[in-house]
Write a protein that holds these residues in place. Structure first.
Motif, PDB file in Angstrom:
ATOM      1  N   LEU A  38       0.863  -8.750   6.571  1.00 18.08           N
ATOM      2  CA  LEU A  38       1.812  -9.346   5.591  1.00 18.08           C
ATOM      3  C   LEU A  38       0.963 -10.385   4.841  1.00 18.08           C
ATOM      4  CD1 LEU A  38       4.538 -10.848   5.400  1.00 18.08           C
ATOM      5  CD2 LEU A  38       3.998 -12.369   7.188  1.00 18.08           C
ATOM      6  N   VAL A  39      -0.216 -10.853   5.296  1.00 18.81           N
ATOM      7  CA  VAL A  39      -1.166 -11.375   4.263  1.00 18.81           C
ATOM      8  C   VAL A  39      -1.577 -10.638   3.335  1.00 18.81           C
ATOM      9  CG1 VAL A  39      -3.510 -12.693   4.199  1.00 18.81           C
ATOM     10  CG2 VAL A  39      -2.061 -13.045   6.119  1.00 18.81           C
ATOM     11  N   TRP A  40      -1.959  -9.301   3.569  1.00 20.67           N
ATOM     12  CA  TRP A  40      -2.305  -8.504   2.484  1.00 20.67           C
ATOM     13  C   TRP A  40      -0.994  -8.399   1.166  1.00 20.67           C
ATOM     14  CZ3 TRP A  40      -6.539  -9.963   3.856  1.00 20.67           C
ATOM     15  CH2 TRP A  40      -7.192  -9.424   5.002  1.00 20.67           C
ATOM     16  N   ALA A  41       0.056  -8.099   1.833  1.00 17.91           N
ATOM     17  CA  ALA A  41       1.222  -7.902   0.795  1.00 17.91           C
ATOM     18  C   ALA A  41       1.528  -9.187   0.101  1.00 17.91           C
ATOM     19  CB  ALA A  41       2.256  -7.686   1.894  1.00 17.91           C
ATOM     20  N   LEU A  42       1.316 -10.263   0.881  1.00 14.23           N
ATOM     21  CA  LEU A  42       1.601 -11.732  -0.038  1.00 14.23           C
ATOM     22  C   LEU A  42       0.362 -11.914  -0.947  1.00 14.23           C
ATOM     23  CD1 LEU A  42       3.029 -14.036   2.950  1.00 14.23           C
ATOM     24  CD2 LEU A  42       4.270 -12.817   1.085  1.00 14.23           C
ATOM     25  N   LEU A  43      -0.799 -11.525  -0.553  1.00 16.21           N
ATOM     26  CA  LEU A  43      -1.783 -11.637  -1.606  1.00 16.21           C
ATOM     27  C   LEU A  43      -1.833 -10.797  -2.920  1.00 16.21           C
ATOM     28  CD1 LEU A  43      -4.990 -12.472   0.812  1.00 16.21           C
ATOM     29  CD2 LEU A  43      -3.846 -14.080  -0.760  1.00 16.21           C
ATOM     30  N   MET A  44      -1.046  -9.633  -2.548  1.00 16.40           N
ATOM     31  CA  MET A  44      -1.141  -8.623  -3.531  1.00 16.40           C
ATOM     32  C   MET A  44      -0.070  -9.081  -4.659  1.00 16.40           C
ATOM     33  SD  MET A  44      -3.267  -6.327  -3.383  1.00 16.40           S
ATOM     34  CE  MET A  44      -2.629  -4.884  -4.351  1.00 16.40           C
ATOM     35  N   ARG A  45       0.670 -10.183  -4.387  1.00 14.54           N
ATOM     36  CA  ARG A  45       1.754 -10.635  -5.359  1.00 14.54           C
ATOM     37  C   ARG A  45       1.199 -11.790  -6.088  1.00 14.54           C
ATOM     38  NH1 ARG A  45       6.904  -8.594  -4.588  1.00 14.54           N
ATOM     39  NH2 ARG A  45       7.589 -10.339  -5.657  1.00 14.54           N
ATOM     40  N   VAL A  46      -0.099 -12.125  -5.917  1.00 16.46           N
ATOM     41  CA  VAL A  46      -0.750 -13.186  -6.454  1.00 16.46           C
ATOM     42  C   VAL A  46      -1.023 -12.627  -7.874  1.00 16.46           C
ATOM     43  CG1 VAL A  46      -2.809 -14.800  -6.604  1.00 16.46           C
ATOM     44  CG2 VAL A  46      -1.660 -14.216  -4.484  1.00 16.46           C
ATOM     45  N   PRO A  47      -0.487 -13.582  -8.963  1.00 22.82           N
ATOM     46  CA  PRO A  47      -0.659 -13.026 -10.327  1.00 22.82           C
ATOM     47  C   PRO A  47      -2.213 -13.219 -11.036  1.00 22.82           C
ATOM     48  CG  PRO A  47       0.212 -15.396 -10.292  1.00 22.82           C
ATOM     49  CD  PRO A  47       0.140 -14.917  -8.874  1.00 22.82           C
ATOM     50  N   SER A  48      -3.259 -12.659 -10.281  1.00 19.82           N
ATOM     51  CA  SER A  48      -4.430 -12.648 -10.584  1.00 19.82           C
ATOM     52  C   SER A  48      -5.336 -11.495 -10.230  1.00 19.82           C
ATOM     53  CB  SER A  48      -5.206 -14.111  -9.890  1.00 19.82           C
ATOM     54  OG  SER A  48      -6.644 -13.850 -10.185  1.00 19.82           O
ATOM     55  N   ARG A  49      -5.737 -10.783 -11.124  1.00 20.87           N
ATOM     56  CA  ARG A  49      -6.606  -9.760 -10.807  1.00 20.87           C
ATOM     57  C   ARG A  49      -7.830  -9.903  -9.898  1.00 20.87           C
ATOM     58  NH1 ARG A  49      -7.436  -5.201 -15.435  1.00 20.87           N
ATOM     59  NH2 ARG A  49      -7.881  -4.018 -13.406  1.00 20.87           N
ATOM     60  N   TRP A  50      -8.333 -10.959 -10.178  1.00 23.24           N
ATOM     61  CA  TRP A  50      -9.439 -11.344  -9.345  1.00 23.24           C
ATOM     62  C   TRP A  50      -9.223 -11.374  -7.728  1.00 23.24           C
ATOM     63  CZ3 TRP A  50     -14.008 -11.402 -11.494  1.00 23.24           C
ATOM     64  CH2 TRP A  50     -14.307 -11.692 -13.058  1.00 23.24           C
ATOM     65  N   VAL A  51      -7.837 -11.554  -7.558  1.00 22.95           N
ATOM     66  CA  VAL A  51      -7.456 -11.304  -6.287  1.00 22.95           C
ATOM     67  C   VAL A  51      -6.969 -10.028  -5.745  1.00 22.95           C
ATOM     68  CG1 VAL A  51      -5.715 -12.304  -4.328  1.00 22.95           C
ATOM     69  CG2 VAL A  51      -6.717 -13.791  -6.080  1.00 22.95           C
ATOM     70  N   THR A  52      -6.075  -9.364  -6.696  1.00 25.25           N
ATOM     71  CA  THR A  52      -5.279  -8.261  -6.214  1.00 25.25           C
ATOM     72  C   THR A  52      -6.466  -6.884  -6.491  1.00 25.25           C
ATOM     73  OG1 THR A  52      -4.727  -8.112  -8.415  1.00 25.25           O
ATOM     74  CG2 THR A  52      -3.040  -9.060  -7.006  1.00 25.25           C
ATOM     75  N   TRP A  53      -7.287  -7.184  -7.501  1.00 23.27           N
ATOM     76  CA  TRP A  53      -8.116  -6.036  -7.571  1.00 23.27           C
ATOM     77  C   TRP A  53      -9.052  -5.706  -6.426  1.00 23.27           C
ATOM     78  CZ3 TRP A  53     -13.380  -4.565  -7.935  1.00 23.27           C
ATOM     79  CH2 TRP A  53     -13.378  -3.416  -8.641  1.00 23.27           C
ATOM     80  N   PRO A  54      -9.796  -6.706  -5.989  1.00 25.24           N
ATOM     81  CA  PRO A  54     -10.714  -6.482  -4.815  1.00 25.24           C
ATOM     82  C   PRO A  54      -9.984  -6.348  -3.456  1.00 25.24           C
ATOM     83  CG  PRO A  54     -11.276  -8.596  -5.917  1.00 25.24           C
ATOM     84  CD  PRO A  54      -9.997  -8.146  -6.718  1.00 25.24           C
ATOM     85  N   LEU A  55      -8.936  -6.734  -3.526  1.00 25.45           N
ATOM     86  CA  LEU A  55      -8.121  -6.690  -2.153  1.00 25.45           C
ATOM     87  C   LEU A  55      -7.485  -5.156  -2.200  1.00 25.45           C
ATOM     88  CD1 LEU A  55      -6.697  -7.329   0.346  1.00 25.45           C
ATOM     89  CD2 LEU A  55      -4.749  -8.555  -0.926  1.00 25.45           C
TER      90      LEU A  55
END
Length: 216
Positions: A38-55
């Motif tokens: 659930l944490v990963w799914a929510l973080l993948m919706r963050v509008p920042s590639r600095w978060v979504t790309w490494p994750l």
């Protein structure tokens, strides 16, 4: 081949020890996978590639490498970096982490299946973002994904014997130990096979009951 009931009774003490360890791994691993997913799914919706790309890179790496390799890495490599955990804790975390990358996709699909009108209604009511997620979106998403999460619980159960590779004596480990000590393989392996079937069946019943309860 002759079935020996004395071998079954002789194996029972070790069977109960292994069953307890297997259930611990399954329960704790499921909690970790559900929470982290659930944490990963929510973080993948963050509008920042600095978060979504490494994750995305990390989760793809975990999902596409064998669980056994991850177990060996966590148990044998991390101590070289000064991070040492018990074999059981390592097994629980490895299974939970591995399956969190799958439950992440389940949550993502559930969130995306929530009708757009629900988001618009929350906006119209001027609900805070946190309230929108906790009271509107997540309850509906979770109801949709319970069957899929239940399937992963069964998959985790079937993968618990892998922790035997890092010295954890769960069901298969205890059966192997007993068989090697007494040179009787049929009885203990049959017993744990039946046990896995029964646990899988009970787990599926539990998930169906939870699904029905959430549907009301």
């Amino acid at each position: 081949m002759k079935w020996d009931w004395s071998a079954v009774s002789g194996f029972m003490p070790q069977f109960w020890e292994g069953l307890l360890v297997t259930l611990q791994i399954l329960a704790l691993g499921s909690l970790i996978s559900f929470a982290l997913g659930l944490v990963w799914a929510l973080l993948m919706r963050v509008p920042s590639r600095w978060v979504t790309w490494p994750l995305g890179v990390v989760t793809e790496f975990v999902r596409n490498t064998p669980l056994l390799v991850q177990l060996f890495f966590l148990f044998y490599v991390l101590p070289e970096w000064g991070l040492t955990f018990s074999a059981l804790a390592t097994g629980v975390f490895a299974i939970g982490l591995h399956y969190s990358t799958y439950t992440m996709q389940v949550y993502r699909a559930g969130i995306e299946a929530v009708p757009v009108g629900q988001w618009e209604a929350a906006t119209a009511l001027n609900l805070p973002l946190r309230r929108t997620w906790t009271a509107v979106i997540l309850p509906q998403a979770v109801r949709r994904v319970v069957p899929a999460l239940g399937n992963y619980v069964i998959s985790m159960l079937k993968d618990t014997p892998m922790v035997m590779a890092i010295t954890v004596l769960e069901l298969l480990g205890q059966a192997r130990l007993y068989s090697q000590e007494h040179f009787q393989f049929t009885e203990p392996l049959t017993v744990i096979g039946v046990a896995f079937i029964l646990i899988s069946y009970l787990a599926s019943l539990l998930m169906r009951a939870l699904e029905r309860r959430l549907a009301h």
